[in-house]
Scaffold this motif. Structure first.
Motif, PDB file in Angstrom:
ATOM      1  N   ALA A 174       0.827  -1.210   0.000  1.00 21.76           N
ATOM      2  CA  ALA A 174       0.000   0.000   0.000  1.00 21.76           C
ATOM      3  C   ALA A 174       0.862   1.260   0.000  1.00 21.76           C
ATOM      4  N   ILE A 175       1.997   1.229   0.661  1.00 19.11           N
ATOM      5  CA  ILE A 175       2.872   2.408   0.701  1.00 19.11           C
ATOM      6  C   ILE A 175       3.368   2.749  -0.697  1.00 19.11           C
ATOM      7  N   GLY A 176       3.839   1.751  -1.430  1.00 18.13           N
ATOM      8  CA  GLY A 176       4.325   1.996  -2.777  1.00 18.13           C
ATOM      9  C   GLY A 176       3.231   2.495  -3.703  1.00 18.13           C
ATOM     10  N   ALA A 177       2.048   1.872  -3.596  1.00 25.82           N
ATOM     11  CA  ALA A 177       0.940   2.258  -4.467  1.00 25.82           C
ATOM     12  C   ALA A 177       0.501   3.691  -4.211  1.00 25.82           C
ATOM     13  N   GLU A 178       0.373   4.076  -2.944  1.00 26.73           N
ATOM     14  CA  GLU A 178      -0.105   5.418  -2.669  1.00 26.73           C
ATOM     15  C   GLU A 178       0.950   6.476  -2.967  1.00 26.73           C
ATOM     16  N   LEU A 179       2.227   6.165  -2.780  1.00 27.04           N
ATOM     17  CA  LEU A 179       3.269   7.140  -3.095  1.00 27.04           C
ATOM     18  C   LEU A 179       3.421   7.326  -4.606  1.00 27.04           C
ATOM     19  N   GLY A 180       3.265   6.239  -5.359  1.00 33.62           N
ATOM     20  CA  GLY A 180       3.290   6.380  -6.810  1.00 33.62           C
ATOM     21  C   GLY A 180       2.193   7.307  -7.289  1.00 33.62           C
ATOM     22  N   GLY A 181       0.978   7.103  -6.787  1.00 33.66           N
ATOM     23  CA  GLY A 181      -0.147   7.937  -7.175  1.00 33.66           C
ATOM     24  C   GLY A 181      -0.001   9.376  -6.734  1.00 33.66           C
ATOM     25  N   ALA A 182       0.613   9.589  -5.582  1.00 33.16           N
ATOM     26  CA  ALA A 182       0.787  10.950  -5.069  1.00 33.16           C
ATOM     27  C   ALA A 182       1.865  11.709  -5.833  1.00 33.16           C
ATOM     28  N   LEU A 183       3.023  11.092  -5.980  1.00 37.17           N
ATOM     29  CA  LEU A 183       4.180  11.798  -6.529  1.00 37.17           C
ATOM     30  C   LEU A 183       4.078  12.048  -8.022  1.00 37.17           C
ATOM     31  N   LYS A 184       3.361  11.196  -8.740  1.00 35.47           N
ATOM     32  CA  LYS A 184       3.245  11.425 -10.184  1.00 35.47           C
ATOM     33  C   LYS A 184       2.516  12.745 -10.458  1.00 35.47           C
ATOM     34  N   ASN A 185       1.649  13.185  -9.557  1.00 40.27           N
ATOM     35  CA  ASN A 185       0.972  14.474  -9.752  1.00 40.27           C
ATOM     36  C   ASN A 185       1.957  15.635  -9.693  1.00 40.27           C
ATOM     37  N   VAL A 186       2.958  15.516  -8.833  1.00 39.23           N
ATOM     38  CA  VAL A 186       3.978  16.559  -8.727  1.00 39.23           C
ATOM     39  C   VAL A 186       4.794  16.616 -10.019  1.00 39.23           C
ATOM     40  N   ILE A 187       5.180  15.467 -10.514  1.00 36.96           N
ATOM     41  CA  ILE A 187       5.964  15.423 -11.749  1.00 36.96           C
ATOM     42  C   ILE A 187       5.128  15.895 -12.932  1.00 36.96           C
ATOM     43  N   ALA A 188       3.827  15.640 -12.904  1.00 37.80           N
ATOM     44  CA  ALA A 188       2.950  16.115 -13.984  1.00 37.80           C
ATOM     45  C   ALA A 188       2.902  17.641 -14.028  1.00 37.80           C
ATOM     46  N   ILE A 189       2.926  18.288 -12.874  1.00 39.33           N
ATOM     47  CA  ILE A 189       2.976  19.756 -12.851  1.00 39.33           C
ATOM     48  C   ILE A 189       4.266  20.227 -13.508  1.00 39.33           C
ATOM     49  N   ALA A 190       5.373  19.571 -13.165  1.00 39.44           N
ATOM     50  CA  ALA A 190       6.665  19.934 -13.763  1.00 39.44           C
ATOM     51  C   ALA A 190       6.637  19.760 -15.272  1.00 39.44           C
ATOM     52  N   THR A 260      -0.328  31.980 -17.430  1.00 41.27           N
ATOM     53  CA  THR A 260      -1.755  32.251 -17.500  1.00 41.27           C
ATOM     54  C   THR A 260      -2.434  31.796 -16.212  1.00 41.27           C
ATOM     55  N   THR A 261      -3.680  32.198 -16.036  1.00 37.07           N
ATOM     56  CA  THR A 261      -4.413  31.836 -14.827  1.00 37.07           C
ATOM     57  C   THR A 261      -4.995  30.431 -14.962  1.00 37.07           C
ATOM     58  N   PHE A 262      -5.278  29.830 -13.824  1.00 37.33           N
ATOM     59  CA  PHE A 262      -5.871  28.495 -13.778  1.00 37.33           C
ATOM     60  C   PHE A 262      -7.114  28.572 -12.907  1.00 37.33           C
ATOM     61  N   ASP A 263      -8.134  27.813 -13.259  1.00 36.15           N
ATOM     62  CA  ASP A 263      -9.406  27.817 -12.532  1.00 36.15           C
ATOM     63  C   ASP A 263      -9.182  27.404 -11.072  1.00 36.15           C
ATOM     64  N   ALA A 264      -9.332  28.351 -10.175  1.00 42.45           N
ATOM     65  CA  ALA A 264      -9.047  28.107  -8.756  1.00 42.45           C
ATOM     66  C   ALA A 264     -10.055  27.165  -8.110  1.00 42.45           C
ATOM     67  N   SER A 265     -11.196  26.926  -8.770  1.00 39.73           N
ATOM     68  CA  SER A 265     -12.203  26.035  -8.189  1.00 39.73           C
ATOM     69  C   SER A 265     -11.852  24.560  -8.372  1.00 39.73           C
ATOM     70  N   LEU A 266     -10.850  24.266  -9.210  1.00 42.06           N
ATOM     71  CA  LEU A 266     -10.465  22.887  -9.484  1.00 42.06           C
ATOM     72  C   LEU A 266      -9.392  22.420  -8.497  1.00 42.06           C
ATOM     73  N   THR A 267      -9.566  21.230  -7.964  1.00 43.31           N
ATOM     74  CA  THR A 267      -8.581  20.656  -7.044  1.00 43.31           C
ATOM     75  C   THR A 267      -7.373  20.157  -7.831  1.00 43.31           C
ATOM     76  N   VAL A 268      -6.187  20.641  -7.456  1.00 43.69           N
ATOM     77  CA  VAL A 268      -4.930  20.199  -8.072  1.00 43.69           C
ATOM     78  C   VAL A 268      -4.119  19.544  -6.959  1.00 43.69           C
ATOM     79  N   GLU A 269      -4.243  18.229  -6.845  1.00 41.70           N
ATOM     80  CA  GLU A 269      -3.657  17.517  -5.707  1.00 41.70           C
ATOM     81  C   GLU A 269      -2.140  17.674  -5.629  1.00 41.70           C
ATOM     82  N   GLY A 270      -1.484  17.845  -6.780  1.00 41.14           N
ATOM     83  CA  GLY A 270      -0.029  17.906  -6.783  1.00 41.14           C
ATOM     84  C   GLY A 270       0.558  19.102  -6.071  1.00 41.14           C
ATOM     85  N   VAL A 271      -0.217  20.183  -5.922  1.00 45.45           N
ATOM     86  CA  VAL A 271       0.307  21.392  -5.276  1.00 45.45           C
ATOM     87  C   VAL A 271       0.604  21.117  -3.803  1.00 45.45           C
TER      88      VAL A 271
END
Length: 319
Positions: A174-190, A260-271
């Protein structure tokens, strides 16, 4: 019956996928208008165009929905503890499956850690991997990782939550699965910022690769198995999120790169995850330069251009 807490796009899509194949689903939403729309018109405001099967019943009564033997938590990561706090029951012996991705910014744990802290008598699991809500709702083939430290509970969850088009692969990591899902959002922002500022696909490929190295470095330090990160919940999800305009995290990065601006109403988990992982890396003495740069750029303390210059000027090293 399966209970789903959260009637956003992903929670609704999971409810549709399960109910389409005969499983009764109770879906909790805060908004009475959303509940009325689902029950009376079989339409969901957060998933336009989708028709909900009759076997889905929506409710604002969280206690009623939480009585289900299997409970899916489809709320934003940073809201997970607050939602669980609204459930008076200890959820003893119930299978509680997190369907969100991130690291809690307060206690620096993933979704199963939040569940364990809030409801220690529940059986915690996580469902994660490369998926978009619309694909799941439309019945398009999707493969996900279902991770649970309790192997027997994981087997039962895999059996109960799989459908002909929703294919679940079982894991006890479970640790590996949840960290993979969490951290890929950070890399997607990059990666979004990289494309947004005009650096091109080659630079994005490099960011994905070096970002995956950071994901693996942190996850294995925290006890995850390396092969989990190479699977659906790590590399698979990273590939989807870093290359598709349907990803909020990627689109947020594009906006940063373009100025540019981004819709502030949308959840961006990676932030929030970038903020949490930077603090966690500092505690563990790990060097995660891409994650740190995303935290600084998202927080407005460093520009995209300066972050890129700093990454490119790092000392040359062996791969």
């Amino acid at each position: 019956m399966i209970g789903v807490l959260g009637a956003g796009a992903f929670g609704t899509a999971l409810a549709i996928a399960l109910a389409r194949h005969g499983t009764p689903v109770a879906l909790w939403a805060r908004d009475p208008e959303t509940v009325a729309a689902i029950n009376h018109t079989h339409r969901a405001p957060r998933l336009p165009g989708a028709t909900l099967p009759d076997t889905i019943t929506a409710s604002t009564d969280i206690a009623r929905v939480a009585r289900a033997e299997t409970l899916l938590l489809a709320t934003p990561m940073q809201s997970l503890h607050a939602v669980l706090s609204q459930v008076a029951s200890p959820l003893t012996g119930q299978r509680v499956v997190a369907c969100c991705k991130g690291i809690d910014v307060t206690d620096l744990t993933g979704p199963t850690g939040v569940i364990a802290r809030a409801k220690p008598q529940a059986i915690a699991a996580i469902l994660t991997g490369p998926s978009f809500a619309d694909d799941i709702a439309r019945g398009l083939p999707t493969a996900l990782t279902l991770a649970c430290a309790d192997a027997d509970a994981g087997w039962r969850l895999q059996r109960d939550l799989s459908t002909p088009t929703l294919r679940l692969y079982r894991s006890t990591d479970a640790i590996g699965a949840e960290l993979g899902g969490a951290l890929k959002n950070v890399i997607a922002i990059a990666c979004g910022a990289c494309i947004g500022i005009g650096l091109g696909d080659s630079a994005r490929a490099a960011l994905m690769t070096r970002g995956f190295a950071e994901m693996s470095r942190l996850a294995t330090t925290l006890g995850a198995r390396a092969n989990t990160l190479a699977g659906l919940s790590g590399l698979g999800d990273l590939s989807l999120t870093c290359t598709s305009d349907l990803s909020r995290n990627y689109r947020f990065g594009l906006a940063l790169g373009r100025g540019t601006t981004f819709d502030a109403s949308l959840t961006v988990e990676g932030v929030k995850t970038a903020e949490a992982v930077t603090r966690l890396a500092a505690r563990l003495g790990l060097d995660l330069p891409i994650c740190r740069s995303v935290a600084e750029v998202s927080g407005g303390t460093v520009s995209v251009g300066d972050a890129i210059t700093r990454l490119l000027n790092r000392p040359l090293k062996e791969e």
